[in-house]
Design a protein around this motif. Sequence first.
Motif, PDB file in Angstrom:
ATOM      1  N   GLU A  63      20.475   4.295  -3.421  1.00 33.82           N
ATOM      2  CA  GLU A  63      20.469   4.374  -4.889  1.00 33.82           C
ATOM      3  C   GLU A  63      19.043   4.464  -5.420  1.00 33.82           C
ATOM      4  O   GLU A  63      18.770   5.198  -6.381  1.00 33.82           O
ATOM      5  N   ARG A  64      18.118   3.737  -4.796  1.00 34.46           N
ATOM      6  CA  ARG A  64      16.717   3.831  -5.226  1.00 34.46           C
ATOM      7  C   ARG A  64      16.160   5.228  -4.937  1.00 34.46           C
ATOM      8  O   ARG A  64      15.435   5.805  -5.764  1.00 34.46           O
ATOM      9  N   ASP A  65      16.498   5.767  -3.771  1.00 32.58           N
ATOM     10  CA  ASP A  65      16.017   7.116  -3.434  1.00 32.58           C
ATOM     11  C   ASP A  65      16.580   8.159  -4.396  1.00 32.58           C
ATOM     12  O   ASP A  65      15.872   9.096  -4.804  1.00 32.58           O
ATOM     13  N   SER A  67      17.417   7.648  -7.469  1.00 36.95           N
ATOM     14  CA  SER A  67      16.700   7.481  -8.740  1.00 36.95           C
ATOM     15  C   SER A  67      15.341   8.173  -8.698  1.00 36.95           C
ATOM     16  O   SER A  67      14.919   8.808  -9.677  1.00 36.95           O
ATOM     17  N   GLU A  68      14.658   8.074  -7.562  1.00 33.52           N
ATOM     18  CA  GLU A  68      13.360   8.739  -7.432  1.00 33.52           C
ATOM     19  C   GLU A  68      13.522  10.260  -7.473  1.00 33.52           C
ATOM     20  O   GLU A  68      12.718  10.964  -8.101  1.00 33.52           O
ATOM     21  N   GLN A  70      15.852  11.846  -9.015  1.00 36.59           N
ATOM     22  CA  GLN A  70      16.174  12.197 -10.399  1.00 36.59           C
ATOM     23  C   GLN A  70      14.917  12.226 -11.260  1.00 36.59           C
ATOM     24  O   GLN A  70      14.760  13.101 -12.126  1.00 36.59           O
ATOM     25  N   LYS A  71      13.999  11.294 -11.012  1.00 39.15           N
ATOM     26  CA  LYS A  71      12.744  11.289 -11.772  1.00 39.15           C
ATOM     27  C   LYS A  71      11.950  12.569 -11.512  1.00 39.15           C
ATOM     28  O   LYS A  71      11.356  13.146 -12.431  1.00 39.15           O
ATOM     29  N   ASP A  74      13.625  15.404 -13.382  1.00 37.71           N
ATOM     30  CA  ASP A  74      13.361  15.298 -14.825  1.00 37.71           C
ATOM     31  C   ASP A  74      11.937  15.745 -15.148  1.00 37.71           C
ATOM     32  O   ASP A  74      11.695  16.444 -16.144  1.00 37.71           O
ATOM     33  N   ARG A 101      25.403  10.810  -5.977  1.00 39.22           N
ATOM     34  CA  ARG A 101      25.895   9.710  -6.812  1.00 39.22           C
ATOM     35  C   ARG A 101      27.409   9.555  -6.686  1.00 39.22           C
ATOM     36  O   ARG A 101      27.937   8.438  -6.674  1.00 39.22           O
TER      37      ARG A 101
END
Length: 229
Positions: A63-65, A67-68, A70-71, A74, A101
């Motif tokens: 989940e952390r990966d 999120s990274e 996705q950053k 973006d 996800r």
Amino acid sequence: MATTDMAMRDPYDEAENTVRKNIRKLILLQSQVLEELRTMPPNTPLTSTSKGSELLNVCSAIERDISELQKVIDTISNNRERYRITKKIIAQRQSNIDEFRSKIKGVHDRNRQATTPDNPQPAICSSSFAQHQLMSQKDMLDQQDAHIIVLNASAQNLHQNARAINVEVTNQNALISEVGDAFDETNLRLNALTKRMAVFLDTKNPSLLRLVITLFLISIVLLLFIILL
């Protein structure tokens, strides 16, 4: 060549492949945990199994990966002119993130169903797990196809290099053959000259003939040297 290919890979793709591998590991861990939970009383938490804690840790890391990733997407989306990445690539990467996800959500759902007593939908859980297994296998096949494409390109490059080397070797052999022919012709002329000198000097001693020719050449060189001075 392999080193060059590694250097040309996109770091984002490497990170994405790492997430894929971790998700496959997560699904395998979950299958082992769920199998162990079936032998335990209802309401048994995941952490009570032999690999439950590892399952939760891997899930959190993925989940952390995600999120990274996705950053990164973006940031690129907001600065497309700077990074020069097409909308198609951005959309594909966003689709992959959404897929990741979805898989993580499926893992959480199955964990919740497995630890909830009197679960009325075991068949749905099994079906969902089978779907994720199929998706994982599809990812593996896609990666294998990508490796095959890279290997095919490498094989074509090797074939072209081999053909170029073959042409060069053929040209070198032809040149060597021409030099050999010229040497043979020169040797024949020298033998003919030696025979003529032998007739002229009325001798068949080759050493004497060579001495005469050598002295003749030396005299010519000395004469030219005197003239030039």
